[in-house]
Write a protein that holds these residues in place. Sequence first.
Motif, PDB file in Angstrom:
ATOM      1  N   ILE A  74     -14.249  -6.743  -5.161  1.00  0.00           N
ATOM      2  CA  ILE A  74     -12.728  -6.700  -5.191  1.00  0.00           C
ATOM      3  C   ILE A  74     -12.023  -8.142  -4.424  1.00  0.00           C
ATOM      4  CG2 ILE A  74     -11.039  -5.041  -3.909  1.00  0.00           C
ATOM      5  CD1 ILE A  74     -13.242  -3.310  -4.749  1.00  0.00           C
TER       6      ILE A  74
ATOM      7  N   LYS B  46      -8.728  -9.560  -2.578  1.00  0.00           N
ATOM      8  CA  LYS B  46      -7.491  -9.255  -1.808  1.00  0.00           C
ATOM      9  C   LYS B  46      -6.245 -10.621  -1.943  1.00  0.00           C
ATOM     10  CE  LYS B  46      -8.327  -6.646   2.357  1.00  0.00           C
ATOM     11  NZ  LYS B  46      -8.394  -6.739   4.034  1.00  0.00           N
TER      12      LYS B  46
ATOM     13  N   TYR C 168      -4.405  -7.200  -3.139  1.00  0.00           N
ATOM     14  CA  TYR C 168      -4.310  -6.409  -4.200  1.00  0.00           C
ATOM     15  C   TYR C 168      -3.142  -5.064  -3.024  1.00  0.00           C
ATOM     16  CZ  TYR C 168      -7.704  -4.391  -1.640  1.00  0.00           C
ATOM     17  OH  TYR C 168      -8.338  -3.828  -0.272  1.00  0.00           O
TER      18      TYR C 168
ATOM     19  N   CYS D 198       1.235  -6.217  -9.345  1.00  0.00           N
ATOM     20  CA  CYS D 198       0.818  -7.791  -8.922  1.00  0.00           C
ATOM     21  C   CYS D 198       0.144  -8.603 -10.132  1.00  0.00           C
ATOM     22  CB  CYS D 198      -0.851  -7.153  -8.480  1.00  0.00           C
ATOM     23  SG  CYS D 198      -1.843  -5.941  -8.931  1.00  0.00           S
TER      24      CYS D 198
ATOM     25  N   ARG E 119      -1.042 -11.954 -10.007  1.00  0.00           N
ATOM     26  CA  ARG E 119      -2.093 -12.093  -9.911  1.00  0.00           C
ATOM     27  C   ARG E 119      -4.085 -10.881 -10.275  1.00  0.00           C
ATOM     28  NH1 ARG E 119      -5.619 -13.095  -5.871  1.00  0.00           N
ATOM     29  NH2 ARG E 119      -6.461 -11.855  -5.358  1.00  0.00           N
ATOM     30  N   ILE E 120      -3.217 -10.497 -11.788  1.00  0.00           N
ATOM     31  CA  ILE E 120      -4.067  -9.470 -12.062  1.00  0.00           C
ATOM     32  C   ILE E 120      -5.255  -9.644 -13.011  1.00  0.00           C
ATOM     33  CG2 ILE E 120      -3.022  -9.350 -14.237  1.00  0.00           C
ATOM     34  CD1 ILE E 120      -3.602  -6.133 -12.863  1.00  0.00           C
TER      35      ILE E 120
ATOM     36  N   ILE F 228      -7.762  -9.592  -9.139  1.00  0.00           N
ATOM     37  CA  ILE F 228      -7.799  -8.716  -7.912  1.00  0.00           C
ATOM     38  C   ILE F 228      -9.741  -8.207  -8.438  1.00  0.00           C
ATOM     39  CG2 ILE F 228      -7.864  -6.451  -7.963  1.00  0.00           C
ATOM     40  CD1 ILE F 228      -5.303  -7.090  -8.093  1.00  0.00           C
ATOM     41  N   THR F 229     -10.261  -8.494  -9.659  1.00  0.00           N
ATOM     42  CA  THR F 229     -11.754  -8.413  -9.718  1.00  0.00           C
ATOM     43  C   THR F 229     -12.270  -9.533 -10.454  1.00  0.00           C
ATOM     44  OG1 THR F 229     -13.356  -6.757 -10.346  1.00  0.00           O
ATOM     45  CG2 THR F 229     -11.244  -6.591 -11.461  1.00  0.00           C
TER      46      THR F 229
ATOM     47  N   LEU G 183      -9.271   2.009  -6.223  1.00  0.00           N
ATOM     48  CA  LEU G 183     -10.212   1.270  -6.173  1.00  0.00           C
ATOM     49  C   LEU G 183     -11.114   2.180  -5.101  1.00  0.00           C
ATOM     50  CD1 LEU G 183      -8.000  -2.017  -4.275  1.00  0.00           C
ATOM     51  CD2 LEU G 183      -9.149  -1.989  -7.174  1.00  0.00           C
TER      52      LEU G 183
ATOM     53  N   LYS H  29     -13.132   0.342  -2.634  1.00  0.00           N
ATOM     54  CA  LYS H  29     -13.721  -0.450  -1.646  1.00  0.00           C
ATOM     55  C   LYS H  29     -15.078  -0.696  -1.212  1.00  0.00           C
ATOM     56  CE  LYS H  29      -8.733  -0.516  -0.585  1.00  0.00           C
ATOM     57  NZ  LYS H  29      -7.970  -0.757   0.407  1.00  0.00           N
TER      58      LYS H  29
ATOM     59  N   SER I 237      -1.833 -16.098 -14.170  1.00  0.00           N
ATOM     60  CA  SER I 237      -3.385 -15.411 -13.861  1.00  0.00           C
ATOM     61  C   SER I 237      -4.164 -14.953 -14.575  1.00  0.00           C
ATOM     62  CB  SER I 237      -3.279 -13.304 -14.061  1.00  0.00           C
ATOM     63  OG  SER I 237      -3.670 -13.103 -13.577  1.00  0.00           O
TER      64      SER I 237
END
Length: 357
Positions: free
Chosen positions: A138, A140, A142, A153, A156-157, A160-161, A206, A208, A258
């Motif tokens: 995960i 950042k 996000y 987002c 950056r989609i 993120i993961t 999420l 974390k 992205s």
Amino acid sequence: MNETDIKVSVIIPVYNVEDYLRKCLDSVINQTFRDIEILCIDDSSEDTSPQILEEYAQKDDRIILRRISKVNVGAVRNIGLKAARGKYVIFWDADDWFELTAIERMYSRSEETDAQVCICDASDFDSVTEKKMYHNYIRKPYPETDTFCITDCVDRIFQITSSNCWNRLIRKDFLEENDIYFPESDIIEDEAFSMLTLSLAKRITLVKKRLIHYRANRPQSLMNKIEQRNSPAVNGFWECYRLMNKRGLLDNDDVRKSFVDRICGLYIYMLKQYKSLEQFNLNYNKSIREDALFTKLWDPSWEPTPFVAEYIKARNETSEEYLFEKYLELSKARSFNKAEIKDLKAKNKKLREAKEK
């Protein structure tokens, strides 16, 4: 087990993992969240994996066994998805293991937020060195909200993961309604599945916590083989492009950026994985210098991300130039990655010898 009691379907493809299967199954059957079914689909294992599965099925009636004949992992996961009876599905690998609270944490979070996709963090375990590595699954930044989607987002989609499917709990009806499935060909099937899931979900949440222990660097693993021959990666991204373009998901420039960053990042990463100079040169040319998908997607007027910038630079260099420059960078930085420096020195020596002949 009564079908109405099943909340989560755990789908586990199995193929020749006798050394790791017991640890995996122990961590699944002992989950604190009990309302699960465990769909173990053995793809014609030639070791004792089938016997181990039978042994565990005798002890736990939540385990459902199916044996199939020589298909790829995408097809195996699709078989499990079609058979799943839970509200949620999760795709776990038979050589990994899991925190005993993993499903409970992800299920609770999904129910609290009405999420369609719940993503957790993970740690890596190197099978050769037997050391844990704490990469971030995960990443950042996000959205700091209970749930988010692509519009929150958009640029950056896909960062993120990771593209792995094993760190997310997913609503089965969401997958069915959006016709999301795993491609069934010689590709990295996680990429298309992951990108469609992240693009189409209206509510992503999420957890974390590092709930998954991913076994990396296993010599017999499919991923290790893919890293040594990148055709599945190249084909996988073309399949991602086909499926996403068909749905109009790449019409947005930020989503395309992205998407391209994800492609470039993986190709740059894979350059470190090849085991021979011949292999490196072949795949360098195929995935970097000759990649038509990058040309199709990238607008030269855009500001490149660091991955894209390195990729563009590499496209203008030969594989020998890239290797030599990388070696110099590592040497000047006095990198602690001594194995990588040693490997690059050996490759440069071969290059010099070849040129002198």
